[in-house]
Scaffold this motif. Sequence first.
Motif, PDB file in Angstrom:
ATOM      1  N   ASP A  17       0.852  -0.999  -0.332  1.00  0.00           N
ATOM      2  CA  ASP A  17       0.045   0.098   0.119  1.00  0.00           C
ATOM      3  C   ASP A  17       0.938   1.084  -0.149  1.00  0.00           C
ATOM      4  OD1 ASP A  17      -1.334   2.284   1.390  1.00  0.00           O
ATOM      5  OD2 ASP A  17      -2.873   0.451   0.778  1.00  0.00           O
ATOM      6  N   PRO A  18       0.695   2.169  -0.999  1.00  0.00           N
ATOM      7  CA  PRO A  18       1.938   3.612  -1.125  1.00  0.00           C
ATOM      8  C   PRO A  18       2.044   4.276   0.236  1.00  0.00           C
ATOM      9  CG  PRO A  18      -0.262   3.650  -2.435  1.00  0.00           C
ATOM     10  CD  PRO A  18      -0.273   2.332  -2.101  1.00  0.00           C
ATOM     11  N   VAL A  19       0.947   4.252   0.855  1.00  0.00           N
ATOM     12  CA  VAL A  19       0.678   4.941   2.394  1.00  0.00           C
ATOM     13  C   VAL A  19       0.642   4.546   3.493  1.00  0.00           C
ATOM     14  CG1 VAL A  19      -1.171   6.866   3.693  1.00  0.00           C
ATOM     15  CG2 VAL A  19      -1.245   7.068   1.834  1.00  0.00           C
ATOM     16  N   THR A  20       0.377   2.893   3.800  1.00  0.00           N
ATOM     17  CA  THR A  20       0.291   2.216   5.340  1.00  0.00           C
ATOM     18  C   THR A  20       1.787   1.311   4.850  1.00  0.00           C
ATOM     19  OG1 THR A  20      -1.186   0.751   4.670  1.00  0.00           O
ATOM     20  CG2 THR A  20      -2.023   2.377   5.808  1.00  0.00           C
ATOM     21  N   GLY A  21       1.993   0.675   3.629  1.00  0.00           N
ATOM     22  CA  GLY A  21       2.545   0.144   3.501  1.00  0.00           C
ATOM     23  C   GLY A  21       2.711  -1.066   4.175  1.00  0.00           C
ATOM     24  N   PRO A  43       2.197  -7.260  16.441  1.00  0.00           N
ATOM     25  CA  PRO A  43       1.349  -7.496  17.046  1.00  0.00           C
ATOM     26  C   PRO A  43       0.235  -7.877  17.433  1.00  0.00           C
ATOM     27  CG  PRO A  43       2.644  -5.228  18.350  1.00  0.00           C
ATOM     28  CD  PRO A  43       2.765  -5.584  16.811  1.00  0.00           C
ATOM     29  N   ARG A  44      -0.440  -6.686  17.034  1.00  0.00           N
ATOM     30  CA  ARG A  44      -1.899  -6.593  17.185  1.00  0.00           C
ATOM     31  C   ARG A  44      -2.862  -7.780  16.315  1.00  0.00           C
ATOM     32  NH1 ARG A  44      -1.289  -1.591  19.820  1.00  0.00           N
ATOM     33  NH2 ARG A  44      -2.013  -0.485  18.125  1.00  0.00           N
ATOM     34  N   PRO A  45      -4.067  -8.487  16.467  1.00  0.00           N
ATOM     35  CA  PRO A  45      -4.078  -8.906  15.917  1.00  0.00           C
ATOM     36  C   PRO A  45      -5.284  -7.841  14.132  1.00  0.00           C
ATOM     37  CG  PRO A  45      -5.114  -9.359  17.630  1.00  0.00           C
ATOM     38  CD  PRO A  45      -4.483  -8.602  18.126  1.00  0.00           C
ATOM     39  N   PRO A  46      -5.552  -7.468  12.970  1.00  0.00           N
ATOM     40  CA  PRO A  46      -5.062  -9.455  12.562  1.00  0.00           C
ATOM     41  C   PRO A  46      -3.636  -9.130  12.353  1.00  0.00           C
ATOM     42  CG  PRO A  46      -6.397  -7.113  11.533  1.00  0.00           C
ATOM     43  CD  PRO A  46      -5.515  -6.549  11.956  1.00  0.00           C
ATOM     44  N   HIS A  47      -2.398  -8.907  12.837  1.00  0.00           N
ATOM     45  CA  HIS A  47      -1.511  -9.114  12.018  1.00  0.00           C
ATOM     46  C   HIS A  47      -0.583  -9.212  11.406  1.00  0.00           C
ATOM     47  CE1 HIS A  47      -1.146 -10.579  17.000  1.00  0.00           C
ATOM     48  NE2 HIS A  47      -2.041 -11.992  16.472  1.00  0.00           N
ATOM     49  N   ASP A  48      -0.870  -7.625  10.430  1.00  0.00           N
ATOM     50  CA  ASP A  48      -0.800  -7.757   9.216  1.00  0.00           C
ATOM     51  C   ASP A  48       0.751  -7.539   9.087  1.00  0.00           C
ATOM     52  OD1 ASP A  48      -3.413  -8.398   8.087  1.00  0.00           O
ATOM     53  OD2 ASP A  48      -3.712  -6.126   7.585  1.00  0.00           O
ATOM     54  N   HIS A  49       1.034  -7.142   7.969  1.00  0.00           N
ATOM     55  CA  HIS A  49       2.930  -6.923   7.834  1.00  0.00           C
ATOM     56  C   HIS A  49       3.010  -5.757   7.472  1.00  0.00           C
ATOM     57  CE1 HIS A  49       3.183 -11.279   8.834  1.00  0.00           C
ATOM     58  NE2 HIS A  49       4.669 -11.937   8.654  1.00  0.00           N
ATOM     59  N   PHE A  50       3.658  -4.797   7.586  1.00  0.00           N
ATOM     60  CA  PHE A  50       4.234  -4.239   6.801  1.00  0.00           C
ATOM     61  C   PHE A  50       5.399  -3.828   6.600  1.00  0.00           C
ATOM     62  CE2 PHE A  50       0.486  -3.234   9.348  1.00  0.00           C
ATOM     63  CZ  PHE A  50      -0.793  -2.459   9.340  1.00  0.00           C
ATOM     64  N   LEU A  51       5.982  -2.489   5.602  1.00  0.00           N
ATOM     65  CA  LEU A  51       7.329  -1.974   5.088  1.00  0.00           C
ATOM     66  C   LEU A  51       7.742  -1.535   6.625  1.00  0.00           C
ATOM     67  CD1 LEU A  51       6.810  -0.843   1.675  1.00  0.00           C
ATOM     68  CD2 LEU A  51       7.838  -3.596   2.683  1.00  0.00           C
TER      69      LEU A  51
END
Length: 210
Positions: A17-21, A43-51
């Motif tokens: 995502d260009p804004v959130t990564g 660390p918090r649900p839904p435990h998504d991954h970010f840049l």
Amino acid sequence: MTRSPTAAQRRVIDAADPVTGRLRGTATQLDALVRRGLAFRHPRPPHDHFLTPAGHRVRETVVEPPEPSEPPAAPAAGVFAAHVGGTEEPVVAGPARLREVHSAWQGLLELRRMTHTDGATDRPCAWERAHLVQAAALALEAAGHPPEAGGSPGYRVRATPQPEAVAVHGPDAETLRACAITLQGAGWQVGEYTQPRTGARYLLASPRRV
């Protein structure tokens, strides 16, 4: 030093995502990016991954393509960018742009919530402090302020020599006051100043930390 990502990993990074990564990929791909320091698992649900910041730098690095052996395919749709103002051509507005801006702003609020330890959305996050001009311009555009473009008056957001500060210019005092109110509501500290040589008024805005 972080190793360069593989071609497959680069595709996952480029599709963030260009804004959130926020990243989308298989568990194996995402785990590999985490090990390389290019992504983190929230660390918090839904435990998504970010840049991570290193991952953002990789995404912003232009990779020189090889010489094509056949005509290139049509380019993919451009990455969202807020209007910073001061362009020669008129800004293309309309329902599609409004949806893009709204989606980008909501994504930024979600990034604030996910990356602040207290889940706050009322103050800028690390991504905004690393992309000051785009972040301030997005806050202004999302609030409905028109950018300067094609001879039409509006705001202009520019970088400054000061750390963590952008300058916002406008055609009149009313525009500057409206922009100041918007930025303050978006979590920025704002002051109004006068340019010594021209006497023109402008805003100096910095992301609020607390």
